[in-house]
Design a protein around this motif. Structure first.
Motif, mmCIF file in Angstrom:
data_model
loop_
_atom_site.group_PDB
_atom_site.id
_atom_site.type_symbol
_atom_site.label_atom_id
_atom_site.label_comp_id
_atom_site.label_asym_id
_atom_site.label_seq_id
_atom_site.Cartn_x
_atom_site.Cartn_y
_atom_site.Cartn_z
ATOM 1 N N UNK A 129 0.817 -1.201 0.000
ATOM 2 C CA UNK A 129 0.000 0.000 0.000
ATOM 3 C C UNK A 129 0.860 1.265 0.000
ATOM 4 N N UNK A 130 1.886 1.269 0.822
ATOM 5 C CA UNK A 130 2.765 2.437 0.880
ATOM 6 C C UNK A 130 3.507 2.611 -0.443
ATOM 7 N N UNK A 131 3.904 1.512 -1.076
ATOM 8 C CA UNK A 131 4.527 1.603 -2.396
ATOM 9 C C UNK A 131 3.547 2.201 -3.402
ATOM 10 N N UNK A 132 2.298 1.751 -3.367
ATOM 11 C CA UNK A 132 1.271 2.247 -4.293
ATOM 12 C C UNK A 132 1.056 3.744 -4.107
ATOM 13 N N UNK A 133 1.136 4.197 -2.859
ATOM 14 C CA UNK A 133 0.929 5.611 -2.557
ATOM 15 C C UNK A 133 2.237 6.403 -2.606
ATOM 16 N N UNK A 134 3.275 5.775 -3.170
ATOM 17 C CA UNK A 134 4.582 6.418 -3.375
ATOM 18 C C UNK A 134 5.233 6.831 -2.051
ATOM 19 N N UNK A 135 5.081 5.952 -1.080
ATOM 20 C CA UNK A 135 5.663 6.194 0.240
ATOM 21 C C UNK A 135 6.561 5.043 0.678
ATOM 22 N N UNK A 136 6.864 4.147 -0.256
ATOM 23 C CA UNK A 136 7.638 2.967 0.106
ATOM 24 C C UNK A 136 8.963 3.296 0.768
ATOM 25 N N UNK A 174 -8.235 19.328 4.560
ATOM 26 C CA UNK A 174 -8.528 20.624 5.168
ATOM 27 C C UNK A 174 -7.376 21.232 5.932
ATOM 28 N N UNK A 175 -6.378 20.430 6.288
ATOM 29 C CA UNK A 175 -5.248 20.918 7.076
ATOM 30 C C UNK A 175 -3.975 21.053 6.244
ATOM 31 N N UNK A 176 -4.128 21.014 4.900
ATOM 32 C CA UNK A 176 -2.971 21.009 4.016
ATOM 33 C C UNK A 176 -2.973 22.227 3.091
ATOM 34 N N UNK A 177 -1.799 22.579 2.594
ATOM 35 C CA UNK A 177 -1.718 23.678 1.635
ATOM 36 C C UNK A 177 -2.325 23.226 0.304
ATOM 37 N N UNK A 178 -2.701 24.193 -0.583
ATOM 38 C CA UNK A 178 -3.427 23.836 -1.809
ATOM 39 C C UNK A 178 -2.737 22.799 -2.682
ATOM 40 N N UNK A 179 -1.435 22.932 -2.877
ATOM 41 C CA UNK A 179 -0.737 21.987 -3.750
ATOM 42 C C UNK A 179 -0.723 20.586 -3.149
ATOM 43 N N UNK A 180 -0.445 20.498 -1.846
ATOM 44 C CA UNK A 180 -0.443 19.200 -1.175
ATOM 45 C C UNK A 180 -1.849 18.618 -1.138
ATOM 46 N N UNK A 181 -2.852 19.488 -0.934
ATOM 47 C CA UNK A 181 -4.249 19.038 -0.928
ATOM 48 C C UNK A 181 -4.606 18.338 -2.226
ATOM 49 N N UNK A 182 -4.222 18.944 -3.321
ATOM 50 C CA UNK A 182 -4.552 18.365 -4.625
ATOM 51 C C UNK A 182 -3.891 17.006 -4.808
ATOM 52 N N UNK A 183 -2.648 16.893 -4.368
ATOM 53 C CA UNK A 183 -1.931 15.619 -4.506
ATOM 54 C C UNK A 183 -2.567 14.528 -3.637
ATOM 55 N N UNK A 184 -2.890 14.867 -2.390
ATOM 56 C CA UNK A 184 -3.502 13.893 -1.486
ATOM 57 C C UNK A 184 -4.882 13.489 -1.998
ATOM 58 N N UNK A 185 -5.644 14.463 -2.477
ATOM 59 C CA UNK A 185 -6.991 14.186 -2.984
ATOM 60 C C UNK A 185 -6.919 13.273 -4.215
ATOM 61 N N UNK A 186 -5.971 13.558 -5.095
ATOM 62 C CA UNK A 186 -5.785 12.722 -6.279
ATOM 63 C C UNK A 186 -5.432 11.296 -5.875
ATOM 64 N N UNK A 187 -4.585 11.171 -4.854
ATOM 65 C CA UNK A 187 -4.203 9.852 -4.343
ATOM 66 C C UNK A 187 -5.422 9.096 -3.834
ATOM 67 N N UNK A 188 -6.260 9.788 -3.070
ATOM 68 C CA UNK A 188 -7.450 9.161 -2.498
ATOM 69 C C UNK A 188 -8.403 8.688 -3.601
#
Length: 227
Positions: A129-136, A174-188
């Motif tokens: 899962x972490x590899x899939x989310x680019x956190x390996x 809601x607790x993230x900056x706009x650029x990070x928000x977009x990346x996390x949302x895309x991941x989800x």
């Protein structure tokens, strides 16, 4: 036709403030299919968190029925609801709530062990899962050593670690900056669509909400579809 993963049928919830009754949900209806992403857009205080708590079996409605994969839950005991929630529902909150003394990998392993999975199998799945989310490469880092976006992606991995059918997210960016928000949302969204999850996501971000399959709002306690 397959039954909806989540179905709310005429769900109502109210609270008492002194002698006054405050109606939060009034005959609310909603159905989510597998692989479908739905944005819940409403102002603060409209009842988004209450709706998510009821959909996630953390709170019981005063009236109406909540069904998970065609299984009505109103007649279930608290233990039965807990067991169903553990295997069928994943939660992501605005604040990641990761355990600070454990690594990213261990945070994703723990819910699987609680559900009874072998530790080795749980660790292998967590790493996948972490590899899939680019956190390996960050698997052995503790939360304090991760950025806000990385922490939230670990929280998403933890939420889906037990292979739930339904993902509920309450302002996950809601607790993230706009650029990070977009990346996390895309991941989800990528994870939900790729694994066939039904996802209900409360968000104030209209640009992000437009990327989802459907949008609903709460108006006078009822769920209204936004065209």
């Amino acid at each position: 036709m397959n039954a909806p993963v989540l179905k709310l049928n005429r769900v109502s919830r109210h609270y008492r403030e002194g002698d006054a009754r405050l109606d939060i949900l009034v005959d609310a209806d909603l159905a989510l299919e597998a692989g479908q992403t739905v944005a819940l857009i409403a102002p603060s205080g409209a009842g988004k968190s209450t709706l998510l708590h009821i959909a996630g079996l953390l709170e019981r409605p005063d009236e109406g029925e909540v069904s998970i994969k065609n299984a009505p839950t109103s007649g279930m005991s608290d233990d039965e609801r807990t067991r169903l929630r553990r295997v069928a529902i994943g939660f992501v909150y605005q604040f990641h709530h990761l355990l600070p003394e454990f690594t990213a990998l261990e945070n994703v392993v723990l819910p699987q062990i609680i559900a009874g999975l072998d530790r080795k199998i749980a660790a292998d799945r967590a790493q996948q899962l972490l590899d899939y989310l680019r956190l390996g490469a960050r698997a052995d880092h503790r939360p304090a050593e991760l950025s806000g976006g990385e922490q939230q992606r670990v929280a998403i991995a933890r939420a889906v670690a037990n292979g739930p059918d339904l993902l509920l997210a309450d302002e996950p960016t809601g607790n993230l900056d706009p650029r990070t928000s977009e990346h996390v949302f895309d991941t989800l969204l990528r994870l939900a669509r790729g694994s066939g999850l039904a996802a209900l996501v409360a968000t104030h971000n209209l640009d992000l909400a437009k990327q989802m399959d459907r949008r609903v709002t709460l108006r006078d306690g009822q769920l209204i579809e936004i065209e």
